[in-house]
Every structure is written in C-alpha cells, then in structure tokens.
Design an enzyme around this catalytic site. Structure first.
Site, PDB file in Angstrom:
ATOM      1  N   VAL A  11       0.839  -1.207   0.000  1.00  0.00           N
ATOM      2  CA  VAL A  11       0.000   0.000   0.000  1.00  0.00           C
ATOM      3  C   VAL A  11       0.874   1.259   0.000  1.00  0.00           C
ATOM      4  O   VAL A  11       0.688   2.183  -0.803  1.00  0.00           O
ATOM      5  CB  VAL A  11      -0.944  -0.001   1.230  1.00  0.00           C
ATOM      6  CG1 VAL A  11      -1.612   1.362   1.410  1.00  0.00           C
ATOM      7  CG2 VAL A  11      -2.007  -1.077   1.080  1.00  0.00           C
ATOM      8  N   GLU A 158      -7.452   2.623   1.875  1.00  0.00           N
ATOM      9  CA  GLU A 158      -6.937   2.224   0.554  1.00  0.00           C
ATOM     10  C   GLU A 158      -7.776   1.069   0.020  1.00  0.00           C
ATOM     11  O   GLU A 158      -8.100   0.156   0.764  1.00  0.00           O
ATOM     12  CB  GLU A 158      -5.486   1.753   0.777  1.00  0.00           C
ATOM     13  CG  GLU A 158      -4.736   1.449  -0.456  1.00  0.00           C
ATOM     14  CD  GLU A 158      -4.686   2.659  -1.343  1.00  0.00           C
ATOM     15  OE1 GLU A 158      -3.901   3.554  -1.047  1.00  0.00           O
ATOM     16  OE2 GLU A 158      -5.447   2.695  -2.332  1.00  0.00           O
ATOM     17  N   LEU A 160      -6.982  -0.584  -3.122  1.00  0.00           N
ATOM     18  CA  LEU A 160      -6.303  -1.158  -4.284  1.00  0.00           C
ATOM     19  C   LEU A 160      -6.358  -2.683  -4.296  1.00  0.00           C
ATOM     20  O   LEU A 160      -6.239  -3.315  -3.246  1.00  0.00           O
ATOM     21  CB  LEU A 160      -4.831  -0.743  -4.282  1.00  0.00           C
ATOM     22  CG  LEU A 160      -4.560   0.756  -4.228  1.00  0.00           C
ATOM     23  CD1 LEU A 160      -3.067   1.010  -4.140  1.00  0.00           C
ATOM     24  CD2 LEU A 160      -5.161   1.425  -5.450  1.00  0.00           C
ATOM     25  N   GLY A 270      -8.928 -15.599  -1.562  1.00  0.00           N
ATOM     26  CA  GLY A 270      -7.845 -15.425  -0.594  1.00  0.00           C
ATOM     27  C   GLY A 270      -7.329 -14.010  -0.635  1.00  0.00           C
ATOM     28  O   GLY A 270      -8.032 -13.075  -1.016  1.00  0.00           O
ATOM     29  N   CYS A 273      -6.585  -9.230   2.394  1.00  0.00           N
ATOM     30  CA  CYS A 273      -7.636  -8.371   2.966  1.00  0.00           C
ATOM     31  C   CYS A 273      -8.906  -9.104   3.390  1.00  0.00           C
ATOM     32  O   CYS A 273      -9.374  -8.918   4.522  1.00  0.00           O
ATOM     33  CB  CYS A 273      -8.029  -7.304   1.953  1.00  0.00           C
ATOM     34  SG  CYS A 273      -6.740  -6.090   1.707  1.00  0.00           S
ATOM     35  N   LYS A 334      -4.191 -15.543  -6.305  1.00  0.00           N
ATOM     36  CA  LYS A 334      -4.841 -15.289  -7.592  1.00  0.00           C
ATOM     37  C   LYS A 334      -3.739 -15.187  -8.646  1.00  0.00           C
ATOM     38  O   LYS A 334      -2.547 -15.278  -8.328  1.00  0.00           O
ATOM     39  CB  LYS A 334      -5.716 -14.036  -7.546  1.00  0.00           C
ATOM     40  CG  LYS A 334      -4.958 -12.730  -7.329  1.00  0.00           C
ATOM     41  CD  LYS A 334      -5.915 -11.528  -7.389  1.00  0.00           C
ATOM     42  CE  LYS A 334      -5.148 -10.223  -7.294  1.00  0.00           C
ATOM     43  NZ  LYS A 334      -5.974  -9.030  -7.309  1.00  0.00           N
ATOM     44  N   ARG A 341      -0.565 -15.000   0.713  1.00  0.00           N
ATOM     45  CA  ARG A 341      -1.365 -14.759   1.917  1.00  0.00           C
ATOM     46  C   ARG A 341      -2.796 -15.270   1.751  1.00  0.00           C
ATOM     47  O   ARG A 341      -3.489 -14.902   0.829  1.00  0.00           O
ATOM     48  CB  ARG A 341      -1.354 -13.268   2.279  1.00  0.00           C
ATOM     49  CG  ARG A 341      -0.031 -12.870   2.925  1.00  0.00           C
ATOM     50  CD  ARG A 341       0.028 -11.403   3.222  1.00  0.00           C
ATOM     51  NE  ARG A 341       0.074 -10.621   2.008  1.00  0.00           N
ATOM     52  CZ  ARG A 341       0.091  -9.286   1.991  1.00  0.00           C
ATOM     53  NH1 ARG A 341       0.040  -8.620   3.120  1.00  0.00           N
ATOM     54  NH2 ARG A 341       0.148  -8.634   0.849  1.00  0.00           N
TER      55      ARG A 341
END
Ligand code: UDX
Length: 466
Positions: A11, A158, A160, A270, A273, A334, A341
């Site tokens: 970030v 944020e 993103l 996944g 966040c 992805k 994570r």
C-alpha cells in the site's frame, strides 16, 4: 505538498510512487534498511522482490531523486511536512482483532519526532492501512499525549487490488477522507486535487469513523458476494442436473445492478484483505452486541470452498488420495502475483496431505519461491512431500490427479497438455473452471470435477450437467 509515507509495503510504496508522480514531494520512510536500499537503487529486480506490482518500478525509476525520496531516519525528514500517511502492517490476532503493535510503535516514534520539530505548520497524520473503527481517535490521543502541536488526524482507506494497484491508484473509483477539522479536509484536498481533476473519481468527505467503516463494509460485502456465488450458485450447478453455471452467471449478471466481478465461482477467495477484514468486522460488531451470523456464514462458505473439492472427489468419484501423486497448479491467491497470503492452495494442499497423498507436484508461474517459504517443513513435516516444478506439464507428468487452485491465464490451455501427459480416467479437480473445452476431455474419458458442476466421468457422459 511535502508528504511522508510511513511504511513501504504494497500500500505505502504504491501510494508514495503515485503521489510523487503527481508532483508532490514524497519521502517514503521505513525502518527496514534493506528494503529502502533496494527501492533507492531503482533496480526493478530488487524492487519486485519486496513489492511486485506492474508499472511500479518504472515510476520509481522515473521520479526517484526528483519528487520521490527514501529514508530510514525520521529526524532527517520531519521538518516542513504537511501530511504523514501511515501505511503500516496491521495483521490479525487469533480472535479476529487487529494487532496494532507495529502501528503503535511507529506512531509513538512519529509523535515523538513531531513534538520535536521546529516548524509548527499544520500537519495531518492519516491512517491509510486498514485499522479498526475508532483508530483515528486513538491516533489523536497518542498525538495529544505526546504534546504534538498543530496536528490533525484523518482516515483515508486504501482500496487497491493487487496486480492492478498502479492504474487503480492513478484513477481510483473513490477517495474517502474522514476528518474532524476543516483545515485537515483542505490539506487532503490539496493532496488529491491532481488525481480528481482528470478522472471520474468520487471524492467523499466524512467522519473518520465512517471512513474506517467504509473499508470494512466494502471488503466484507465483496467477500459475501463471492460467497453467495460459491455457496448458492455453484451448489445449484453441483446438485441439480442440467444447471449450467456459466450460463447462470451470464443470465444473472445481465442485470446492471448485479456485478460480474465476484460471480466467478471458485475454490475460495484469498489474499491479504478479505479474510482478515471480515474476521475483524465480526470481532468489532460482537463488541457492540450485533448479531454476526451473516458474516460468519460468508466466512465459513469461503473457508469450506478451499477444501471441499477434495471431499467431492472422494464422495462423488470414489477417488482414493492415499499414496497418490497430485499435481497442484496455481499456488498464489490469484493470478499475476506471488502473494501466498490466505491462498486457497494452502488449505487444499493441507487437506490433500491429510488424505495421505504420497507427493504433490506444485507449480505456479510466479509463486513457486514464495510457496516454498509458506510450506516450510519446520511448520509441518508433511510439506516435505511437495516438489516444485517449472511448468504445468511437468507437474502433471506422472501424477494421478490434477488440482487447479488459481486463475492463471496459462491454465486455460491445459487440455492439450493433459491429453499429452495423462491417461484417462485421470481426475481433474478444477477450482476455477479454467478448462473451457473440458467436454472434449470428458469425451475422451477423463474425469472432470469442477466448482459449479456435477462430476463428469468419461464413460457416463455426455448428456447434461455442466
Ligand atoms: C481485494 C479488494 O478487491 C480490494 O479492493 C481491497 O483493497 C483488498 O482486497 P485483492 O486481495 O488484491 O483485493 O484481490 P481481488 O482481486 O479482489 O481477489 C480476491 C480473491 O477473490 C482472489 O482469491 C480472487 O481469485 C477471488 N475471486 C475474485 C473469486 O473467487 N471470484 C471472483 O469472481 C473474483
């Protein structure tokens, strides 16, 4: 504006780079000297070792030394600062609450340096990383306790997504700014004026608490939407003959009010966040006595998706995993990232190992090295059974079944590789519906078991179902 971005993770570094690209003087600060040295080098290979975002290294090379600077010493950079963005890690605790240890340590340090500055211009300290509702007021109390003069606080979350962070930071859908004082709103308007002049960005000013809540509600809503498709849409396709999940998706999302994003059924979402934010919101709501059943269900559906294909293979296809070699394709959470994570592959691989597989042949175009660190045998000795290979073909060669766990584009062309390397009724577990021409494989006798469809066994096909 003179801006400090404290914390140069994904970030912070993207925000620092894009703010400096828009002409602000930005100093990215981190106490990790190796990281700062790598970023300062401008060497793309070294930068991507820490933050791998398309386009980011190019911006850093372009603006470093002109508008963008790096530092590990707050004392050298604090004078004359208008805005300090806090982009610090806020990992989850076991109970879903947020671990603010790094955040608080950095905040105390910043407060101490702000107290000692000579220039007493207005400075606003801004929470950019995801922090629980009420953290801006905690931030204010730390500044007050440290007797920092002429300082305000703000929340500016944020949104993103990884892989597209740079274009999204340049042209965000929305900028949310939560402040208590007009002068702080004005400072942040000046930061963002160059962003909003050129694009259709919604600029929303509100209270700090509302800004903090917007981030949690947005992320839990996105995960809940994915869970709706996985928990309802996919299950219709898996349980009721003749339901074609891809057509179901197209038909439902033809309604402009219903998003296409999130309607792609999967073996679970996944990333850094979704899981963390929903667990945190559940924790925060419980503390104010709100029933959280809906969020708990959404979380549970998502966790179950990560493993249930293994169980379906046993129950619907009679497949026995014991002593088998399984190819696992797609290890990161992805495509286009090496981020492990909360990746679905972690739980899937643990379940496969729990079912007694003799080995796993794993491949991801970007994440093999990161996966090697994640599946460290010191954490679980069974991880020694994982071999990392450098192509999908070599993962499939010699395996007894295939598990596709992420949406890397290259997997869409797998049917030819499968035909070349695996003998029917070889089992394909497709967690992302990545094989568009699966019917050809099924006709040739392969077994195809995907999220959203009934199992298709070569000999019994083809009439309907998928
Ligand atoms: C997400 C949010 O999109 C972003 O706004 C927030 O700031 C951080 O979290 P990110 O974690 O980068 O971003 O990933 P995203 O692209 O949203 O995907 C999250 C997960 O959902 C991935 O595992 C993805 O494969 C999965 N997903 C996404 C689905 O399973 N189905 C879909 O249709 C879309």
């Amino acid at each position: 504006m003179k801006i400090i971005v404290a914390g140069t993770g994904y970030v912070g570094l993207v925000h620092a780079a894009v703010c400096s690209e828009f002409g602000h003087e930005v100093i990215a600060y981190d106490n990790d000297e190796k990281k700062i040295e790598a970023f300062s080098s401008g060497d793309a290979d070294r930068i991507v070792q820490y933050v791998n975002e398309p386009g980011l290294a190019d911006i850093i090379r372009k603006v470093h030394g002109k508008h963008l600077f790096f530092s590990t010493t707050l004392a050298d950079i604090i004078e004359g600062t208008d805005v300090i963005f806090l982009c610090l890690p806020t990992p989850p605790n076991m109970d879903g609450s947020t671990n603010l240890t790094y955040y608080d340590a950095a905040l105390e340090d910043i407060a101490k340096h702000l107290r000692e500055r000579n220039d007493l211009r207005r400075v606003v300290v801004v929470n950019k990383s995801t922090v629980p509702i009420g953290t801006a007021s905690h931030l204010k109390s730390v500044l007050d306790r440290n007797k920092v003069e002429n300082a305000g606080v703000a929340s500016n979350p944020e949104f993103l997504a990884e892989g597209t962070a740079v274009p999204e930071a340049r042209k965000p859908d929305r900028i949310i700014v939560g402040c208590n004082e007009d002068q702080d709103f004005i400072l942040l308007q000046r930061v963002y004026s160059k962003f909003v002049h050129h694009v259709q960005t919604k600029y929303i000013e509100t209270s700090p608490e509302t800004a903090e809540a917007i981030k949690y509600v947005a992320n839990t809503m996105l995960l809940t939407y994915i869970s709706f498709w996985n928990g309802i849409g996919a299950k219709l396709g898996e349980k009721i003959p003749n339901i074609k999940i891809d057509d179901l998706r197209l038909g439902v999302t033809a309604d402009k009010r219903i998003s296409t994003w999130g309607s792609f059924v999967s073996n679970g979402a996944g990333g850094s966040c979704f899981g963390k934010d929903i667990a945190s919101l559940i924790y925060q709501l419980r503390r104010v006595n709100v029933d959280t059943k809906m969020l708990e269900a959404s979380f549970e559906v998502n966790e179950n998706q990560k493993v249930y294909l293994v169980d379906r293979a046993i129950n619907e296809n009679g497949f026995q995993f014991n002593n088998k070699t399984i190819a696992v394709l797609g290890l990161a959470f992805k495509k286009n990232t090496n981020d492990m994570r909360d990746a679905s592959s972690i739980k899937a691989i643990e379940r496969l190992l729990g079912k007694g597989v003799s080995s796993i042949r794993a491949y991801d175009p970007l994440a093999n090295e990161a996966a090697r660190l994640e599946f460290n045998p010191s954490r679980n000795v069974l991880f020694e059974k994982i071999q990392y290979v450098d192509s999908a073909r070599s993962a499939i060669e010699g395996s007894d079944a295939l598990f596709i766990s992420s949406d890397c584009e290259e997997f869409r062309g797998l049917s030819r590789t499968i035909e070349d390397t695996a003998v029917p009724p070889y089992l394909i577990l497709d967690g992302r519906r990545m094989i568009p021409d699966f019917e050809i494989l099924v006709k040739k006798g392969y077994t195809y078991l995907a999220v959203g469809s009934m199992v298709l066994e070569g000999a019994k096909v083809p009439t309907a179902g998928a």
